[in-house]
Write a protein that holds these residues in place. Structure first.
Motif, PDB file in Angstrom:
ATOM      1  N   VAL A 138      -3.713  -7.968   9.069  1.00 46.99           N
ATOM      2  CA  VAL A 138      -3.796  -8.967  10.135  1.00 46.99           C
ATOM      3  C   VAL A 138      -2.523  -9.820  10.130  1.00 46.99           C
ATOM      4  N   LEU A 139      -2.093 -10.240   8.948  1.00 49.89           N
ATOM      5  CA  LEU A 139      -0.852 -10.997   8.830  1.00 49.89           C
ATOM      6  C   LEU A 139       0.338 -10.171   9.313  1.00 49.89           C
ATOM      7  N   ALA A 140       0.389  -8.912   8.898  1.00 52.60           N
ATOM      8  CA  ALA A 140       1.508  -8.052   9.294  1.00 52.60           C
ATOM      9  C   ALA A 140       1.541  -7.847  10.801  1.00 52.60           C
ATOM     10  N   GLN A 141       0.365  -7.702  11.409  1.00 50.71           N
ATOM     11  CA  GLN A 141       0.315  -7.473  12.844  1.00 50.71           C
ATOM     12  C   GLN A 141       0.702  -8.719  13.638  1.00 50.71           C
ATOM     13  N   HIS A 142       0.456  -9.892  13.089  1.00 51.81           N
ATOM     14  CA  HIS A 142       0.801 -11.127  13.787  1.00 51.81           C
ATOM     15  C   HIS A 142       2.260 -11.528  13.586  1.00 51.81           C
ATOM     16  N   ILE A 143       2.764 -11.449  12.347  1.00 49.73           N
ATOM     17  CA  ILE A 143       4.104 -11.967  12.082  1.00 49.73           C
ATOM     18  C   ILE A 143       4.980 -11.020  11.265  1.00 49.73           C
ATOM     19  N   GLY A 144       4.503  -9.807  11.008  1.00 48.98           N
ATOM     20  CA  GLY A 144       5.293  -8.854  10.234  1.00 48.98           C
ATOM     21  C   GLY A 144       6.547  -8.385  10.937  1.00 48.98           C
ATOM     22  N   THR A 147      10.325  -9.252   9.802  1.00 52.81           N
ATOM     23  CA  THR A 147      11.059  -8.609   8.714  1.00 52.81           C
ATOM     24  C   THR A 147      11.231  -7.127   9.010  1.00 52.81           C
ATOM     25  N   LYS A 148      12.095  -6.482   8.255  1.00 54.18           N
ATOM     26  CA  LYS A 148      12.356  -5.056   8.454  1.00 54.18           C
ATOM     27  C   LYS A 148      11.101  -4.221   8.249  1.00 54.18           C
ATOM     28  N   VAL A 149      10.355  -4.519   7.186  1.00 55.09           N
ATOM     29  CA  VAL A 149       9.122  -3.790   6.872  1.00 55.09           C
ATOM     30  C   VAL A 149       7.953  -4.746   7.078  1.00 55.09           C
ATOM     31  N   PRO A 150       7.093  -4.513   8.064  1.00 58.90           N
ATOM     32  CA  PRO A 150       5.989  -5.441   8.332  1.00 58.90           C
ATOM     33  C   PRO A 150       5.086  -5.666   7.131  1.00 58.90           C
ATOM     34  N   SER A 151       4.772  -4.598   6.402  1.00 59.13           N
ATOM     35  CA  SER A 151       3.983  -4.742   5.173  1.00 59.13           C
ATOM     36  C   SER A 151       4.273  -3.573   4.260  1.00 59.13           C
ATOM     37  N   HIS A 174      -8.851   2.524  -1.075  1.00 59.15           N
ATOM     38  CA  HIS A 174      -8.012   1.726  -0.180  1.00 59.15           C
ATOM     39  C   HIS A 174      -8.625   0.348   0.026  1.00 59.15           C
ATOM     40  N   ILE A 175      -7.806  -0.676  -0.176  1.00 67.03           N
ATOM     41  CA  ILE A 175      -8.245  -2.031   0.167  1.00 67.03           C
ATOM     42  C   ILE A 175      -7.503  -2.544   1.396  1.00 67.03           C
ATOM     43  N   SER A 176      -6.395  -1.892   1.758  1.00 67.63           N
ATOM     44  CA  SER A 176      -5.618  -2.276   2.931  1.00 67.63           C
ATOM     45  C   SER A 176      -5.976  -1.348   4.088  1.00 67.63           C
ATOM     46  N   TRP A 177      -6.379  -1.958   5.217  1.00 70.56           N
ATOM     47  CA  TRP A 177      -6.799  -1.200   6.401  1.00 70.56           C
ATOM     48  C   TRP A 177      -6.046  -1.703   7.624  1.00 70.56           C
ATOM     49  N   SER A 178      -5.319  -0.792   8.285  1.00 69.06           N
ATOM     50  CA  SER A 178      -4.564  -1.145   9.488  1.00 69.06           C
ATOM     51  C   SER A 178      -5.454  -1.303  10.705  1.00 69.06           C
ATOM     52  N   SER A 179      -6.584  -0.653  10.691  1.00 70.14           N
ATOM     53  CA  SER A 179      -7.599  -0.778  11.735  1.00 70.14           C
ATOM     54  C   SER A 179      -8.932  -0.415  11.090  1.00 70.14           C
ATOM     55  N   PRO A 180     -10.057  -0.639  11.770  1.00 66.60           N
ATOM     56  CA  PRO A 180     -11.345  -0.306  11.152  1.00 66.60           C
ATOM     57  C   PRO A 180     -11.500   1.157  10.751  1.00 66.60           C
ATOM     58  N   THR A 181     -10.721   2.039  11.352  1.00 72.67           N
ATOM     59  CA  THR A 181     -10.852   3.469  11.029  1.00 72.67           C
ATOM     60  C   THR A 181      -9.612   4.030  10.339  1.00 72.67           C
ATOM     61  N   THR A 182      -8.673   3.163   9.975  1.00 67.12           N
ATOM     62  CA  THR A 182      -7.402   3.655   9.415  1.00 67.12           C
ATOM     63  C   THR A 182      -7.032   2.926   8.139  1.00 67.12           C
ATOM     64  N   PRO A 183      -7.303   3.522   6.966  1.00 66.32           N
ATOM     65  CA  PRO A 183      -6.763   2.931   5.735  1.00 66.32           C
ATOM     66  C   PRO A 183      -5.244   3.043   5.742  1.00 66.32           C
ATOM     67  N   THR A 184      -4.569   1.971   5.358  1.00 67.74           N
ATOM     68  CA  THR A 184      -3.108   1.985   5.362  1.00 67.74           C
ATOM     69  C   THR A 184      -2.615   2.953   4.290  1.00 67.74           C
ATOM     70  N   PRO A 185      -1.712   3.879   4.626  1.00 66.70           N
ATOM     71  CA  PRO A 185      -1.240   4.843   3.630  1.00 66.70           C
ATOM     72  C   PRO A 185      -0.621   4.148   2.421  1.00 66.70           C
ATOM     73  N   THR A 297      12.676  -8.509   2.821  1.00 72.07           N
ATOM     74  CA  THR A 297      12.515  -7.254   3.538  1.00 72.07           C
ATOM     75  C   THR A 297      11.089  -7.104   4.033  1.00 72.07           C
ATOM     76  N   THR A 298      10.150  -7.666   3.308  1.00 74.13           N
ATOM     77  CA  THR A 298       8.782  -7.808   3.777  1.00 74.13           C
ATOM     78  C   THR A 298       8.206  -9.088   3.188  1.00 74.13           C
ATOM     79  N   ARG A 299       7.180  -9.617   3.825  1.00 77.33           N
ATOM     80  CA  ARG A 299       6.515 -10.822   3.321  1.00 77.33           C
ATOM     81  C   ARG A 299       5.067 -10.546   2.957  1.00 77.33           C
ATOM     82  N   PHE A 300       4.628  -9.304   3.148  1.00 73.53           N
ATOM     83  CA  PHE A 300       3.225  -8.966   2.905  1.00 73.53           C
ATOM     84  C   PHE A 300       3.150  -7.662   2.117  1.00 73.53           C
ATOM     85  N   CYS A 301       2.519  -7.743   0.961  1.00 75.26           N
ATOM     86  CA  CYS A 301       2.458  -6.571   0.094  1.00 75.26           C
ATOM     87  C   CYS A 301       1.084  -6.476  -0.557  1.00 75.26           C
ATOM     88  N   THR A 302       0.592  -5.268  -0.679  1.00 78.66           N
ATOM     89  CA  THR A 302      -0.635  -4.982  -1.400  1.00 78.66           C
ATOM     90  C   THR A 302      -0.303  -3.987  -2.501  1.00 78.66           C
TER      91      THR A 302
END
Length: 441
Positions: A138-144, A147-151, A174-185, A297-302
């Motif tokens: 959510v943070l990456a989608q709003h303000i990512g 930076t060069k790499v959103p998350s 996976h604890i990071s999810w880009s959408s309800p059906t997409t775990p972030t790689p 380079t990014t401000r959000f990391c998991t």
């Protein structure tokens, strides 16, 4: 003919400042003589304040039942044995007790307790995949986009594609999810994570990042203060050190399959998915996370240190007789030793960030590091979740405290997330199952 100017020969540093070379972009760390973190809003003066970063660290299967605790405040705070690695940064630590995800109480197995840890969303059962967008994304989608790499989403153990007691094991992975059906790689390979931060052309994988930007770095030195020259040298040395460590790790086969000139491994990974040297693997990921924040380079990391229902073993700790998941049911000395090993990784990042000065604050002061698991102990207790936050969120988060929400009417994890989103200027009316901020955060 139009002349194309280098970023260092354009209007002096009134926007974000980068070093660029062939196929390489490096964002600079905060410097007092450069307004690096420029506000891109039209009509506004660029800000000289460093940005706030967010990182979530996860280790599966909970912690030792008697040694995850803290009491007291500030320099007098006492820490249980699991958290003692944070002794040096405890004044910037907030211990939070009693929060939970209501949806995680359904199913009472690892998968059903992990897939919504950062979203609080209901999980689809029956092998289907549906959770909720996690706070980091959510943070990456709003303000990512700033930076060069959103998350950056890092892991140290392969995800699992199976179904366990009616829930997909992807939820455990996976604890990071880009959408309800997409775990972030997950990026499992330190070399590729490093390349993603700095390299733009895969054909240059055998080139040093610093060699590519040397000319601009030399030019920059003549335009900054003496104190910033020292900071620039320290920063460039840290980049070189990580490059060299990754190169050594690859040559020594410490990280299975890694080659600096390949995008994919050319030899098979061990059957149980465990890196050959888990200590080196985790430490490299921690260093890359610090470098990503240090360079903006990014401000959000998991960073998922392992899976819930993990198969990791720990020969580096002389605990090689049982996989992590089974060890979590023992609650003995070896389980405590493994707990501390995981906590040491997060404490290492905190200490590294605290050593980086950014004006009047440190990089840790300008960060929020959250360390959590999806259950209190290995016995699947999710009625309250283990959680600490390290850092001060750019001065917006009071630290050195123990906050206890047991017995209080609002103890939702998603209420915490609403409060944290506010620290980044992303106010939402609701998140997951909550419409209310968490008191005292």
């Amino acid at each position: 003919m139009t002349r194309h100017l280098s970023p260092l020969t354009m209007h002096p540093f009134d926007r974000r400042t980068f070093l660029r070379g062939l196929g390489v972009t490096m964002a600079l760390p905060w410097m007092e003589s450069l307004r690096v973190w420029g506000d891109e809003s039209v009509g506004k003066e660029p800000s000289s304040q460093a940005p706030v970063r967010f990182a979530c660290f996860f280790s599966g299967n909970g912690f030792h039942s008697k040694e995850w605790w803290a009491k007291g405040a500030g320099k007098d705070m006492e820490l249980g044995k699991v958290l003692q690695p944070f002794e040096g940064t405890k004044e910037k630590l907030t211990f939070i007790r009693g929060l939970y995800n209501e949806q995680a109480l359904k199913g009472n197995i690892h998968s059903s307790q992990t897939g919504n840890l950062l979203s609080g969303a209901p999980l689809a059962a029956g092998g289907a995949i549906r959770s909720g967008t996690s706070i980091d994304q959510v943070l990456a989608q709003h303000i990512g986009h700033q930076t060069k790499v959103p998350s950056l989403v890092l892991g140290c153990e392969h995800s699992m594609a199976a179904v366990h007691k009616n829930y997909s094991m992807l939820y455990s992975s996976h604890i990071s999810w880009s959408s309800p059906t997409t775990p972030t790689p997950l990026e499992l390979y330190p070399a590729l994570a490093f390349d993603r931060l700095f390299k733009e052309d895969d054909s240059l994988n055998d080139k040093s990042v610093l060699d590519a930007v040397l000319a601009e770095a030399t030019s920059l030195r003549g335009k900054i203060s003496s104190a910033d020259k020292v900071k620039l040298d320290e920063y460039l040395n840290s980049v070189r050190e990580v490059e060299q460590r990754i190169e050594r790790a690859g040559k020594e086969r410490q990280i299975q399959g890694w080659r600096p000139t390949l995008a994919e491994p050319n030899i098979p990974r061990p059957k149980d998915g465990v890196p050959q040297d888990i200590a080196e693997h985790m430490r490299l990921m921690c260093d890359i996370l610090v470098l990503a924040f240090q360079t903006d380079t990014t401000r959000f990391c998991t960073l998922k240190l392992n899976n819930d229902h993990s198969s990791l073993r720990f020969p580096n700790l002389n605990v090689d007789y049982m996989i992590h998941h089974l060890l979590s049911h023992t609650d003995g000395d070896d389980w405590l030793k493994v707990n501390r090993f995981f906590a040491e990784q997060v404490a290492y990042v905190a200490a590294r960030l605290d050593a980086i000065q950014e004006g009047e604050r440190t990089a840790l002061d300008n960060s929020i590091l959250m360390y959590c698991s999806s259950m209190m102990t290995g016995h699947h207790d999710a009625t309250q979740l283990p959680l600490i936050v390290v850092g001060r969120g750019g001065g917006k988060l009071e630290s050195g405290r123990v906050l206890d929400y047991l017995g209080k009417p609002n103890r939702k994890m998603c209420s915490l997330y609403l409060s944290l989103l506010d620290k980044f200027g992303v106010p939402l009316s609701e998140f997951g199952d909550s419409t209310e901020r968490l008191a005292e955060v």
